[in-house]
Design an enzyme around this catalytic site. Sequence first.
Site, PDB file in Angstrom:
ATOM      1  N   ARG A   1     -31.009 -16.556 -16.677  1.00  0.00           N
ATOM      2  CA  ARG A   1     -29.990 -16.050 -16.626  1.00  0.00           C
ATOM      3  C   ARG A   1     -29.224 -16.209 -18.059  1.00  0.00           C
ATOM      4  O   ARG A   1     -28.845 -15.491 -18.768  1.00  0.00           O
ATOM      5  CB  ARG A   1     -28.843 -15.938 -15.464  1.00  0.00           C
ATOM      6  CG  ARG A   1     -29.311 -15.577 -14.036  1.00  0.00           C
ATOM      7  CD  ARG A   1     -29.074 -14.090 -13.941  1.00  0.00           C
ATOM      8  NE  ARG A   1     -29.493 -13.886 -12.532  1.00  0.00           N
ATOM      9  CZ  ARG A   1     -30.711 -13.751 -11.968  1.00  0.00           C
ATOM     10  NH1 ARG A   1     -31.713 -13.642 -12.753  1.00  0.00           N
ATOM     11  NH2 ARG A   1     -30.792 -13.684 -10.487  1.00  0.00           N
TER      12      ARG A   1
ATOM     13  N   GLU B   1     -30.398 -13.887   5.463  1.00  0.00           N
ATOM     14  CA  GLU B   1     -30.869 -12.931   4.164  1.00  0.00           C
ATOM     15  C   GLU B   1     -32.429 -12.582   4.409  1.00  0.00           C
ATOM     16  O   GLU B   1     -33.235 -13.681   3.729  1.00  0.00           O
ATOM     17  CB  GLU B   1     -30.444 -13.577   3.040  1.00  0.00           C
ATOM     18  CG  GLU B   1     -30.968 -12.720   1.986  1.00  0.00           C
ATOM     19  CD  GLU B   1     -30.465 -13.085   0.379  1.00  0.00           C
ATOM     20  OE1 GLU B   1     -29.957 -14.081   0.625  1.00  0.00           O
ATOM     21  OE2 GLU B   1     -30.833 -12.524  -0.388  1.00  0.00           O
TER      22      GLU B   1
ATOM     23  N   LYS C   1     -27.277 -10.474   5.552  1.00  0.00           N
ATOM     24  CA  LYS C   1     -27.491 -10.054   4.278  1.00  0.00           C
ATOM     25  C   LYS C   1     -28.676  -9.311   3.870  1.00  0.00           C
ATOM     26  O   LYS C   1     -29.816 -10.106   3.653  1.00  0.00           O
ATOM     27  CB  LYS C   1     -27.345 -11.329   3.283  1.00  0.00           C
ATOM     28  CG  LYS C   1     -27.381 -11.160   1.899  1.00  0.00           C
ATOM     29  CD  LYS C   1     -27.039 -12.138   0.846  1.00  0.00           C
ATOM     30  CE  LYS C   1     -27.057 -11.980  -0.398  1.00  0.00           C
ATOM     31  NZ  LYS C   1     -26.267 -12.766  -1.360  1.00  0.00           N
TER      32      LYS C   1
ATOM     33  N   SER D   1     -27.496  -7.295  -4.106  1.00  0.00           N
ATOM     34  CA  SER D   1     -27.625  -6.151  -5.046  1.00  0.00           C
ATOM     35  C   SER D   1     -29.005  -5.900  -5.357  1.00  0.00           C
ATOM     36  O   SER D   1     -29.721  -4.917  -5.679  1.00  0.00           O
ATOM     37  CB  SER D   1     -26.828  -6.151  -6.031  1.00  0.00           C
ATOM     38  OG  SER D   1     -26.992  -7.403  -6.890  1.00  0.00           O
ATOM     39  N   GLY D   2     -30.033  -6.976  -5.647  1.00  0.00           N
ATOM     40  CA  GLY D   2     -31.273  -7.121  -5.677  1.00  0.00           C
ATOM     41  C   GLY D   2     -32.025  -6.498  -6.901  1.00  0.00           C
ATOM     42  O   GLY D   2     -33.116  -5.775  -6.916  1.00  0.00           O
ATOM     43  N   GLY D   3     -31.241  -6.384  -7.950  1.00  0.00           N
ATOM     44  CA  GLY D   3     -31.677  -5.604  -9.220  1.00  0.00           C
ATOM     45  C   GLY D   3     -31.047  -4.219  -9.421  1.00  0.00           C
ATOM     46  O   GLY D   3     -31.527  -3.538 -10.517  1.00  0.00           O
TER      47      GLY D   3
ATOM     48  N   SER E   1     -22.545  -8.774  -1.095  1.00  0.00           N
ATOM     49  CA  SER E   1     -22.764 -10.433  -1.339  1.00  0.00           C
ATOM     50  C   SER E   1     -23.556 -10.386  -2.439  1.00  0.00           C
ATOM     51  O   SER E   1     -24.758 -10.706  -2.490  1.00  0.00           O
ATOM     52  CB  SER E   1     -23.401 -11.025  -0.139  1.00  0.00           C
ATOM     53  OG  SER E   1     -23.805 -12.307  -0.508  1.00  0.00           O
TER      54      SER E   1
ATOM     55  N   ARG F   1     -26.195 -10.819  -9.304  1.00  0.00           N
ATOM     56  CA  ARG F   1     -26.218 -10.028 -10.434  1.00  0.00           C
ATOM     57  C   ARG F   1     -25.242  -8.961 -10.355  1.00  0.00           C
ATOM     58  O   ARG F   1     -24.656  -8.832 -11.582  1.00  0.00           O
ATOM     59  CB  ARG F   1     -27.745  -9.240 -10.828  1.00  0.00           C
ATOM     60  CG  ARG F   1     -28.544 -10.613 -11.260  1.00  0.00           C
ATOM     61  CD  ARG F   1     -30.122 -10.083 -10.951  1.00  0.00           C
ATOM     62  NE  ARG F   1     -30.446  -9.909  -9.604  1.00  0.00           N
ATOM     63  CZ  ARG F   1     -31.602  -9.549  -9.181  1.00  0.00           C
ATOM     64  NH1 ARG F   1     -32.692  -9.305 -10.118  1.00  0.00           N
ATOM     65  NH2 ARG F   1     -31.947  -9.747  -7.844  1.00  0.00           N
TER      66      ARG F   1
HETATM   67  P1  13P Z   1     -28.504 -10.442  -6.334  1.00  0.00           P
HETATM   68  O1  13P Z   1     -27.091  -9.867  -5.665  1.00  0.00           O
HETATM   69  O2  13P Z   1     -28.478 -10.540  -7.582  1.00  0.00           O
HETATM   70  O3  13P Z   1     -29.821  -9.840  -5.807  1.00  0.00           O
HETATM   71  O4  13P Z   1     -28.224 -11.733  -5.631  1.00  0.00           O
HETATM   72  C1  13P Z   1     -27.935 -11.844  -4.285  1.00  0.00           C
HETATM   73  C2  13P Z   1     -28.479 -12.882  -3.790  1.00  0.00           C
HETATM   74  O5  13P Z   1     -27.865 -14.089  -3.230  1.00  0.00           O
HETATM   75  C3  13P Z   1     -30.058 -12.890  -3.768  1.00  0.00           C
HETATM   76  O6  13P Z   1     -30.566 -14.017  -2.725  1.00  0.00           O
END
Ligand code: 13P
Length: 337
Positions: free
Chosen positions: A31, A175, A217, A259-261, A287, A290
């Site tokens: 990042r 998660e 999550k 958010s996953g991208g 949660s 990014r």
């Molecule tokens: P993102 O929201 O960037 O996907 O990260 C959340 C996260 O904790 C992934 O493990």
Amino acid sequence: MSELNKIALQILSNGKGILAADESTATMTKRLDSVNVNSNEKNRLLFRQTLFSSLSMKECIGGVILYDETIRQKTSDGKTIPELINSSGSLTGIKVDTGAKTLAGSKEEKITEGLDGLRERLKDYYKLGARFTKWRGVYSISDQYPSKLSISVNAHALARYASLVQEAGMVPIVEPEVLMDGNHSAKDCLNKTSEVIRKCYEELELHNVNLKGTILKPNMILPGNKSGEKLSSEEIAELTLECLNNNVPSSVPGIAFLSGGQTEIEATANLNEINIKNNTDFIMTYSYGRALQQSALKFWSKDTNNITGTQEIFDHRAKMCTLAAQGKWSKNLENKK
Ligand code: 13P
């Protein structure tokens, strides 16, 4: 109400969400490299400390997930990072898995590691101030994946983790992330995510995990990022609610999406629509890693001493996400900073 249930509700209630700032050093280096900032301990701390001392921590951020390096760091005025986080009424969380490794028996898939010695590490994290934890299982979608093997072993690991975390007096975030990479359809994502989540709860129940003291999550239900399929936020919300309604036991108090991208705006708009349509008793919040940090990181990288400017950008994003967690966001609010 059990202590663990209280912690989960404190993190998620009233539109609050979670700041996922638990990037491993390798991920954080990626990042920082992307915005041409040198990734060293001091810079990683400076950026994170800037976010954790923002105004929005009080009203928007119920919990912050840290990485091992950060939970042991101190601010320039001698506070520990958990003390800084707690000072705004937010709770400290910690990522306790040690990463996703190649899965023997299905080499293109991953198994998350970190169970060995976990009981001892959890005691240490509790003493350092952590009250909740995170473990991420990761799954990809293709014709043959996720395999039964990956669904089964990752669910088993998540359940063993969750059980140990509750024994240590903390709330486990469970998660299972089904990745959006690939050319699969949203329908495929719905089917595969449903199978993954169902198996997780089968294992959690087998391991006697108190679901009231957990947070799920998950990913939202999205088409693969190379599929060309475009869905509206309304359609994404409907599919996501269908998946969660059918597969998450009602004793789970809340769901905090990754958010996953997705872009910041997509992640906000989709969460907002999920809350408008929410026909469940689950709290539905965020949660995000990014989708909370991207703009702030970009701005900060241009002048790492501009703390106030960076915080304003983060505060805006956190506020938009908190509105979305109550179904009160609209696009025109994005311009009124
Ligand atoms: P993102 O929201 O960037 O996907 O990260 C959340 C996260 O904790 C992934 O493990």
